[in-house]
Design an enzyme around this catalytic site. Structure first.
Site, mmCIF file in Angstrom:
data_model
loop_
_atom_site.group_PDB
_atom_site.id
_atom_site.type_symbol
_atom_site.label_atom_id
_atom_site.label_comp_id
_atom_site.label_asym_id
_atom_site.label_seq_id
_atom_site.Cartn_x
_atom_site.Cartn_y
_atom_site.Cartn_z
ATOM 1 N N GLY A 1 -14.188 29.601 53.329
ATOM 2 C CA GLY A 1 -13.029 30.351 52.873
ATOM 3 C C GLY A 1 -13.333 31.845 52.850
ATOM 4 N N GLY A 2 -13.710 32.345 51.670
ATOM 5 C CA GLY A 2 -13.880 33.788 51.458
ATOM 6 C C GLY A 2 -14.701 34.497 52.532
ATOM 7 N N GLU B 1 -7.300 22.532 47.169
ATOM 8 C CA GLU B 1 -6.199 23.309 46.565
ATOM 9 C C GLU B 1 -4.874 22.582 46.718
ATOM 10 O OE1 GLU B 1 -7.323 26.857 48.621
ATOM 11 O OE2 GLU B 1 -9.176 26.799 47.437
ATOM 12 N N HIS C 1 -6.898 19.322 51.398
ATOM 13 C CA HIS C 1 -7.771 20.368 50.851
ATOM 14 C C HIS C 1 -7.690 20.342 49.329
ATOM 15 C CE1 HIS C 1 -9.274 24.304 49.714
ATOM 16 N NE2 HIS C 1 -9.984 24.234 50.823
ATOM 17 N N ASN D 1 -11.230 28.799 57.013
ATOM 18 C CA ASN D 1 -9.971 28.543 56.308
ATOM 19 C C ASN D 1 -9.556 29.852 55.641
ATOM 20 O OD1 ASN D 1 -7.885 27.764 54.698
ATOM 21 N ND2 ASN D 1 -9.082 26.401 53.374
ATOM 22 N N TRP D 2 -8.573 30.490 56.207
ATOM 23 C CA TRP D 2 -8.154 31.800 55.680
ATOM 24 C C TRP D 2 -7.257 31.679 54.455
ATOM 25 C CZ3 TRP D 2 -6.782 34.670 60.921
ATOM 26 C CH2 TRP D 2 -7.976 35.008 61.561
ATOM 27 N N LYS D 3 -6.871 30.481 54.103
ATOM 28 C CA LYS D 3 -6.015 30.270 52.922
ATOM 29 C C LYS D 3 -4.810 31.213 52.982
ATOM 30 C CE LYS D 3 -9.994 28.450 50.520
ATOM 31 N NZ LYS D 3 -10.730 28.225 49.286
ATOM 32 N N SER E 1 -18.270 28.076 48.893
ATOM 33 C CA SER E 1 -19.121 29.262 48.745
ATOM 34 C C SER E 1 -20.209 29.382 49.816
ATOM 35 C CB SER E 1 -19.730 29.317 47.335
ATOM 36 O OG SER E 1 -18.712 29.418 46.361
ATOM 37 N N GLY F 1 -14.913 28.914 46.000
ATOM 38 C CA GLY F 1 -14.528 30.236 45.530
ATOM 39 C C GLY F 1 -15.219 30.643 44.240
ATOM 40 N N GLU G 1 -16.057 19.156 50.238
ATOM 41 C CA GLU G 1 -15.969 20.412 49.500
ATOM 42 C C GLU G 1 -15.917 20.108 48.012
ATOM 43 O OE1 GLU G 1 -14.123 23.742 52.136
ATOM 44 O OE2 GLU G 1 -12.511 22.637 51.193
HETATM 45 P P1 13P Z 1 -14.899 29.405 49.733
HETATM 46 O O1 13P Z 1 -15.771 29.494 50.955
HETATM 47 O O2 13P Z 1 -14.138 30.662 49.448
HETATM 48 O O3 13P Z 1 -15.652 28.876 48.542
HETATM 49 O O4 13P Z 1 -13.778 28.307 50.068
HETATM 50 C C1 13P Z 1 -14.156 27.070 50.535
HETATM 51 C C2 13P Z 1 -12.956 26.355 51.013
HETATM 52 O O5 13P Z 1 -12.126 25.912 50.229
HETATM 53 C C3 13P Z 1 -12.776 26.222 52.463
HETATM 54 O O6 13P Z 1 -11.780 25.309 52.759
#
Ligand code: 13P
Length: 250
Positions: free
Chosen positions: A235-236, A99, A97, A10-12, A214, A175, A169
Site C-alpha cells: 500500500g503506502g 479494508e 481486502h 494497491n494505491w487504495k 507495511s 498501514g 495481509e
Molecule cells: P500498507 O503497505 O500501507 O501497510 O498496506 C498494505 C495493504 O493493505 C495492501 O493491500
C-alpha cells in the site's frame, strides 16, 4: 531455484489521474522487464485508464481494480462490476481486502460471490485473507485465514483456483508500520499452500501467495526470502515511484 515473484501496488483511495500519469511516466521509463517478476497495479477506478494506457506495450506490467460487485450490471449505484472493469482494461481484481471486510463490512459470503464474478468476467482474483490482532492473540490466525480462503473459492472450480493469486495481509500490520516477521508470514503462507493443494491438487502448488502489511524497501528482501512468500502486496510504499522502483528491483 529462483522464485518467480509478483509485486502488486494497491494505491487504495490515492493517486488522481494526474498523479497516476506522473507516476507511470517515471516508473515505465525506468523499469526494465525482468524475467522472474510480474508487476501489478491496483489504482483507483478513476485512474485505471491512465495505468492501462501507460502499460499497454508491456506484458510484464498489469492493471486491476481494488474491488468489484458480484453482479455484472444493473442498479447498483456507486459500484463497478468485473465486466465493466475488464472492458476498461483491467485484468485483475482484489477481492476481500481487509479494508473491504473491516471498514465496509464485506462478508465471507460476499467475497465468494465476487470471486465467481471476477472469474466470469475474465479477471484474475487476488484473494486477500488475514487475521485481526485479537484473532492472532487468541491463536486463531490459521483457522481464520483457512476459513476466509475456503469461503472465497467455494463457488469456483479447482482450475479457477489454480489461476488465482492469494494475498496474506494481517490486519494489524496494514498501514501501521508493524510488519509480520518473515517467520510469522511464512508460517501462514505454508498453511495456505497446504490448503491450496487440498483445494486444487498439484496445481494449488503454483498459486502465488503474496504478503502484505507495511512492506517497504527495507524489509522486502527478508520477506521475499521466506518460504512460500511469492511476492508482496504493497500500500503506502507503492505510492512513490522511486520507492516502488526500489521495491520491484529488489
Ligand atoms: P500498507 O503497505 O500501507 O501497510 O498496506 C498494505 C495493504 O493493505 C495492501 O493491500
Amino acid at each position: 531455484m529462483k522464485k518467480s515473484l509478483v509485486f502488486a501496488a494497491n494505491w487504495k483511495m490515492n493517486q488522481a489521474p494526474a498523479d497516476a500519469t506522473a507516476f507511470m511516466r517515471t516508473f515505465v521509463g525506468q523499469y526494465t522487464r525482468q524475467q522472474d517478476r510480474r508487476v501489478l497495479f491496483f489504482p483507483s477506478a478513476v485512474s485505471l485508464h491512465v495505468v492501462v494506457g501507460a502499460i499497454k506495450e508491456r506484458g510484464d506490467l498489469e492493471a486491476g481494480v481494488q474491488n468489484i460487485h458480484w453482479e455484472d450490471k444493473g442498479a447498483f449505484t456507486g459500484e463497478t462490476s468485473g465486466t465493466l472493469a475488464r472492458s476498461a482494461g483491467a485484468r485483475h481484481a482484489l477481492i476481500g481486502h481487509s479494508e473491504r471486510r473491516h471498514v465496509f463490512g464485506e462478508t465471507d459470503e460476499e467475497t465468494g460471490k465476487k470471486v465467481v464474478a471476477a472469474i466470469r468476467a475474465g479477471l484474475t482474483p487476488t484473494i486477500c485473507v488475514g487475521e485481526t490482532l485479537a484473532q492472532r492473540e487468541a491463536a486463531e490466525t490459521l483457522a481464520v485465514v483457512r476459513r476466509q480462503l475456503r469461503a472465497a473459492v467455494s463457488g469456483v472450480e479447482a482450475a479457477s483456483v489454480a489461476s488465482a493469486i492469494v494475498a496474506y495481509e494481517p490486519v494489524w500490520a496494514i498501514g501501521t508500520g508493524k510488519n509480520a516477521t518473515p517467520a510469522d508470514a511464512s508460517a501462514v503462507h505454508v498453511a495456505l499452500r497446504a490448503e491450496l493443494r487440498e483445494i486444487a491438487g498439484e496445481r494449488g502448488g503454483a498459486v502465488p501467495i503474496l504478503y502484505g502489511g507495511s512492506v517497504n524497501r527495507s524489509n522486502v528482501d527478508a520477506l521475499l526470502a521466506a518460504a512460500e512468500v511469492g511476492g508482496v502486496l504493497v500500500g503506502g510504499a507503492s505510492l512513490d515511484a522511486e520507492q516502488w522502483l526500489a521495491i520491484v528491483r529488489t
